[in-house]
Design an enzyme around this catalytic site. Structure first.
Site, short mmCIF file in Angstrom:
data_model
loop_
_atom_site.label_atom_id
_atom_site.label_comp_id
_atom_site.label_asym_id
_atom_site.label_seq_id
_atom_site.Cartn_x
_atom_site.Cartn_y
_atom_site.Cartn_z
N ILE A 1 0.56 31.52 -11.95
CA ILE A 1 0.71 30.42 -12.79
C ILE A 1 -0.59 29.63 -13.16
CG2 ILE A 1 3.33 29.89 -12.22
CD1 ILE A 1 2.22 27.49 -10.46
N ILE B 1 -9.85 30.58 3.38
CA ILE B 1 -9.79 30.51 1.92
C ILE B 1 -9.96 31.91 1.18
CG2 ILE B 1 -11.20 29.37 -0.25
CD1 ILE B 1 -9.63 27.55 1.63
N LEU B 2 -8.97 32.17 0.63
CA LEU B 2 -9.04 33.58 0.04
C LEU B 2 -9.87 33.98 -1.03
CD1 LEU B 2 -5.06 33.79 0.10
CD2 LEU B 2 -6.61 34.91 1.78
N ASN B 3 -10.37 33.02 -1.91
CA ASN B 3 -11.13 33.10 -2.97
C ASN B 3 -11.50 31.76 -3.19
OD1 ASN B 3 -12.09 33.03 -5.84
ND2 ASN B 3 -11.29 34.99 -5.96
N THR C 1 -11.30 30.28 -7.07
CA THR C 1 -9.90 30.09 -7.60
C THR C 1 -9.51 28.67 -6.43
OG1 THR C 1 -9.05 31.83 -6.19
CG2 THR C 1 -9.31 32.26 -8.50
N GLY D 1 -1.40 26.47 2.54
CA GLY D 1 -1.40 26.07 0.88
C GLY D 1 -2.69 25.41 0.79
N GLU E 1 -1.75 22.10 -3.89
CA GLU E 1 -1.13 20.64 -3.96
C GLU E 1 -2.24 19.87 -3.22
OE1 GLU E 1 3.12 21.30 -5.31
OE2 GLU E 1 2.68 22.25 -3.77
#
Ligand SMILES: Cc1cc2nc3c(=O)[nH]c(=O)nc-3n(C[C@H](O)[C@H](O)[C@H](O)COP(=O)(O)OP(=O)(O)OC[C@H]3O[C@@H](n4cnc5c(N)ncnc54)[C@H](O)[C@@H]3O)c2cc1C
Ligand code: SF4
Lengths: 323, 742
Positions: free
Chosen positions: B474, B622-624, B627, B695, B698
């Site tokens: 999204i 943190i994956l990226n 982003t 996550g 948010e």
């Protein structure tokens, strides 16, 4: 949106004879047509008319063609140098994209941002005379505190027009029959009274051809716009000021206000009270007293009364600093 | 299918070894070039060049009523109109995210400007014109459009995103006995998610098979909602959402457009395109309910919290059980032996309230994090020190261990970077010309959840991989992180991995919502990759553990074998599935952070400008970095909106949402946003997912607005408990003297 006829005016004298609604940048009119707030049968596209120049007048002022865009006008070196107030007001308005399309004539005639005016299912005397005014007793944070009537409490949203009023600009027009006239911005707009649907002195088919500025007015130029976010929001209160001091006294004061009324507001009594006096907070308070003597809030916009006072005082203090 | 149930903490993984060196890196978006060159089609942009028809929604200009009759004669007779769809099936608003049920109108008007019919025509313009010609007769009913006058009448519902009540001990007794009592009430207004891309659908029937492109976040739920809405079996519907221009929760359930487009397309026998107008989006999808939150905190005389009460009242329409879960963080974030967190839903006849940008934290922490600031002030303590003194060691509600909680690290790091020590210790003490300067801070937390999700990896004989899942992106970066996870796990250069998303014909996924997407969908890719590695190992006759994969080669002992050789002409397809397990119930999982804000409040007008904003966060791996940081910028910016600008205004007389476009509903513009700083600390949470990540989307929105509010207090000495903090609320607290000179 209703279907409409489209005609393109190719010369100025012809425009009024085409008997339709003029469209310039379309940034206001098209939005209103999509919602059927405005339902013209015919549009007359005036964007090809040769009204895009800014030229010097015999008395040392400037004539601004009606189709000069808000961006071009704000960036013009003569405007920036001699009419700083106007440039600042323009740049405080809308967004870069809108200013690129918006024209001088269209800006003067843009319509109110009252939320109920935009919602065709709600009563609104301006949109549908006699239907009532939903803003009274409703959401009226942005509405008028001066000159409102029991039929309409809308404000005029323009920043440019406020500066034009302080500058004493004159609107040049051509009527449908081809005759021309000029109307001072001071006399151009109307209060809502019983006919809030009529907003200016223009007659049907009357085209704005230019706006004329007097020769440069010396003094400190200020445009202060108070709004709910830093950009891209209409004025809750704005103050356009040209103030010249001489020998510790105010020699000239021209003041116009946005966000307060159905038209850019000007009150000569406020200016008179300042001229010849030494600047002081007490004096500015007196000026604000005069300006706001008749001010009336509608509930949610009550804060505009103290806000207008404070903003006026701060602008005057700033403009007379060091006098 | 390879399945991994998260029953225990994960050990060291290939991601930790980082052999390929792509995981965590801030690489550019996988689909970035397509987006900036206009080649990534959004829902409405499908079927270009096909003969289609266009829809426009007819709305009901009345707050509460029964539909008596619909006369479509005039509209039908307009040249170019193909049909007018109306009936009980029309959805009056968006569906909720928590069930496949849909809000069919059934002849009732439940809120102002809800959809009642759809005009389908040869062009958008004709449909729009005809929509105004549809005559609907209503039998007006009495409506009620605000919650203030109905306080105390709320329902405790069971269909919310959390239990309505979460209690421990005897709060009332503990509060009455507390040495210091704090009791304040905060208000947050209604909000609109305001995604850039409006809700839109393109529907195409092929016999009894429907293909629909719609802007949706949770495809596997949404496809059921669409099927329910039109009364067909879900197997007959294929839903695609390859690119989405923002959802912010408003697309967790389908919009009214999807069912209308499908019904319209069926009726006219050709594909129908329907995009809601901006006005429709504001008035006919969903909104966040307004809240009134009472916060009561009992402490010892030196400021140790002993009991915590957070009681929220919010709005929703009749029969709607969803509530804004303002107490969602309160349950675990703050200490206190005796606890009371409640939510009540007051019925109003206004647009359905549903999920919007961090449901719960976004509104709840506007209240609680201001309350903590007020309390700190009462004890003459620095808000940082006050929070440190009140940091619980375990989950205060259930006594569970925290899976990882580095809130204090975030606060310390933030305070250091922000130079918090320079904060004016007294309110209204610092001034620069016309501006009053203040600092404020807040904690951030966001409960973590792992959802079931599955993915397929297909490897071609040349050793290229395609990741396939019904997951959506999204705008968050899902394409990119899934590509990175697959590439890291499989030892492939990034450009050897493609990603296919947003299609219900692909393996079922968690979808995007609640910040669970990256970890849930990402873990499914991890699990699928493990299966593929297993297959490689089998073919090579070695143990998978002994294999190192890098740049398309398997390295085992002193052998280095290209994938193509292992594949030997085969295409291999493997599926992986992640499921939440015991770690979700035996640890308390959340992401944590801290916000620091500096504001300037104009002493004359009360206009507030945010000057600096720093967020320090921890969310596991943190994956990226790029982003993830962008997600945090988004949260910070929305936080500025919550603090200063956003407010959906409902006219209490008619139920009309008055400010229903982006000119009058204010969200932050560039000029409102200062240079933003985001720092994500190195972190792992082995209980959260095989990726050891949590996550993040948010997290950064939670509490920012309160940090700004606290800074406004520090600048002016005015404590505003009703958001947004617009100038009218500040004016009477400003110095009498105006201008710089004062
Ligand atoms: C989101 C948004 C934010 C905005 N914010 C601001 C702001 O902060 N401050 C501000 O001042 N403005 C603001 N504007 C308004 C903008 O300045 C006006 O829309 C613009 O100036 C109108 O000019 P136009 O040429 O597009 O007019 P059009 O839309 O073409 O016309 C407007 C009206 O003028 C008439 N007209 C146009 N030209 C002539 C002519 N030569 N003679 C006679 N009649 C004519 C038309 O018939 C029509 O009635 C905003 C607009 C939008 C959409
Ligand atoms: S204030 Fe004027 S424009 Fe607004 S609803 Fe009333 S009559 Fe209409």
């Amino acid at each position: 949106m209703r279907p409409f006829e489209y005609a393109r005016a190719s010369d100025v004298t012809e425009a009024g004879k085409l008997a339709g609604r003029f469209i310039a940048g379309g940034t206001n009119l098209l939005d209103l047509m999509k919602l059927e707030v405005e339902t013209p049968d015919k549009l007359v596209d005036i964007t090809r008319l040769p009204l895009r120049d800014i030229e010097t007048t015999d008395d040392g002022g400037l004539r601004i063609g009606a189709l000069v865009t808000n961006s071009d006008l704000a960036a013009d070196p003569r405007i920036r140098k001699d009419y700083e107030l106007l440039s600042r007001a323009l740049l405080a308005g809308a967004s870069g994209q809108l200013r690129n399309k918006a024209t001088t004539g269209g800006n003067l005639l843009q319509r109110t941002r009252c939320g109920y005016f935009y919602e065709t299912s709600q009563p609104c005397n301006k949109r549908e005379p006699g239907s009532g005014c939903a803003a009274i007793g409703g959401f009226n944070r942005i509405h008028a505190i001066l000159g409102a009537s029991k039929n309409c409490i809308a404000t005029h949203p323009s920043d440019m027009a406020v500066a034009m009023r302080a500058l004493g600009a004159v609107v040049e027009t051509q009527k449908a029959d081809g005759s021309t006239r000029e109307i001072a911005v001071d006399d151009f707009y109307r209060l809502p009274g019983d006919t809030p649907q009529i907003e200016s002195e223009l007659q049907e088919g009357e085209l704005i051809t230019a706006v004329r500025l007097p020769k440069p007015i010396a003094g400190v130029h200020r445009y202060r716009k108070v709004r709910d976010r830093a950009s891209y929001a209409f004025a809750l209160v704005s103050v356009a000021a040209i103030v010249r001091t001489d020998g510790g006294k105010i020699a000239e004061a021209r003041l116009a206000f946005g966000g307060l009324a159905h038209m850019p507001w000007r009150d000569e009594a406020v200016e008179k009270a300042l001229i010849g006096e030494a600047p002081s907070m007490a004096l500015f308070d007196k000026a604000a007293d005069i300006l706001l003597a008749e001010a009336r809030g509608q509930g949610e916009n009550d804060f505009k009364i103290p806000l207008a006072r404070r903003t006026l005082k701060a602008v005057l203090a700033d403009a007379t600093k060091g006098a | 299918m390879n399945k991994h149930v998260m029953d225990e903490a994960i050990g060291e993984t290939r991601l930790d070894r980082n052999t390929q060196g792509v995981i965590g890196k801030g690489v550019d978006r996988y689909e970035g070039k397509l987006k900036v060159s206009g080649k990534a089609p959004y829902a409405y942009e499908h079927l270009i060049g096909e003969k289609v028809a266009y829809g426009y929604v007819v709305t009901a200009p009345i707050g509460r009523a029964k539909v008596k009759s619909i006369d479509a004669m005039a509209a039908q007779s307009l040249a170019g109109v193909l049909t007018v769809v109306s009936g009980d099936e029309v959805l009056h608003s968006s569906a909720q995210p928590l069930s496949p049920a849909v809000p069919a109108m059934k002849g009732e008007i439940l809120h102002y400007n809800q959809p009642v019919a759809l005009v389908v025509a040869e062009s958008f313009e004709i449909a729009r014109q005809a929509a105004k010609l549809v005559k609907v007769e209503y039998e007006a009913k009495e409506g009620h459009y605000e919650i203030e006058s109905r306080r105390g009448t709320g329902r405790a519902t069971e269909e919310g995103p959390m239990p309505a009540d979460t209690k421990r001990g005897d709060f009332e007794k503990a509060f009455a006995a507390a040495e210091v009592q704090f009791d304040q009430t905060y208000r947050t207004p209604s909000y609109q998610a305001a995604a850039m891309e409006p809700h839109a659908s393109v529907a195409k029937w092929d016999g009894d098979q429907l293909t629909i492109w719609s802007s949706c976040q949770l495809l596997d739920l949404n496809v059921q909602q669409i099927a329910n809405g039109i009364g067909v079996d879900p197997s007959k519907v294929r839903l695609l959402s390859p690119y989405i221009g923002g959802g912010f929760g408003s697309k967790l359930g389908i919009g009214p457009d999807a069912v209308l487009a499908a019904l319209g397309a069926k009726a006219v026998g050709r594909p129908v395109k329907l995009a809601l107008t901006r006005q429709n989006v504001f008035q006919a999808t969903s909104r966040r309910g307004e809240t009134i939150q009472r916060v009561r905190i009992g402490t010892t005389k030196d400021g140790k919290i002993t009991c915590f009460g957070h009681e929220s009242e919010t709005a929703n329409a009749e029969g709607e059980g969803f509530f804004e879960p303002s107490g969602i963080s309160t349950v675990f974030l703050y200490p206190g032996e005796d606890r009371l967190v409640t939510h009540r839903v007051i019925t109003t006849d206004v647009l359905t309230a549903s999920a919007c940008r961090a449901p719960g934290e976004a509104t709840g922490m506007l209240a609680t994090e201001s309350a903590l600031d007020e309390l700190a002030e009462r004890f003459g303590m620095d808000p940082v020190a006050f929070r440190k003194m009140n940091e619980p060691e375990k989950d205060p509600q259930e006594d569970l261990p925290f899976s990882s909680r580095r809130l204090l690290d975030c606060i310390d790091e933030g305070a250091r970077r922000f130079n918090w020590a320079d904060r004016p210790s007294k309110p209204a003490a610092r001034r620069e010309g016309e501006w009053l300067i203040g600092y404020g801070m807040s904690s951030a937390s966001r409960a973590n959840s792992l959802m079931a999700s599955s993915a397929e990896i297909e490897m071609s004989p040349e050793g290229r991989a395609i990741v396939k899942t019904s997951m959506t992106d999204i705008g968050t970066g899902t394409y990119t992180i899934l590509q990175q996870i697959a590439a890291e796990m499989l030892g492939l250069p990034l450009d050897h991995v493609d990603v296919l998303l947003g299609d219900t014909s692909l393996p079922e996924s968690s979808g995007s919502g609640g910040s669970w997407g990256a970890n849930s969908a990402g873990s499914s890719v991890y699990v699928a990759a493990e299966a593929l590695i297993e297959e490689f190992a089998k073919r090579l006759g070695v143990e998978a553990e002994t294999l190192t994969l890098k740049d398309g080669h398997a390295i085992s002992g002193n052998r280095q074998i290209p994938f193509a050789e292992i594949l030997n002409g085969d295409t291999i397809k493997v599926q992986g599935k992640i499921e939440p397990g015991d770690t979700s119930s035996n640890t308390n999982q959340a992401s944590y952070g801290a916000h620091f804000a500096e504001v300037a409040v104009n002493a004359t007008t009360g206009e507030t400008r945010v000057r600096r904003l720093l967020t320090v966060g921890t969310a596991g791996r943190i994956l990226n970095m790029k982003t993830a940081t962008s997600q945090c910028y988004g949260g910070q910016i929305w936080g500025i909106g919550y603090a200063l600008e956003e407010e959906l205004v409902v006219d209490p007389r008619s139920g009309l949402i008055v400010n229903h476009d982006l000119a009058e509903y204010h969200v932050p513009v560039h000029a409102d946003v200062p240079k933003l700083d985001v720092v994500l600390l190195e972190d792992r949470d082995p209980h959260a997912s095989p990726l050891a990540g949590k996550g993040i989307g948010e997290l950064a929105i939670a509490g920012v607005g309160a940090a700004i509010n606290n800074a406004i207090y520090n600048a002016t000495g005015a404590r505003i408990r009703s958001y947004p903090i617009t100038m009218d609320k500040l004016l009477s607290h400003l110095p009498d003297e105006v201008g710089e000179a004062a």
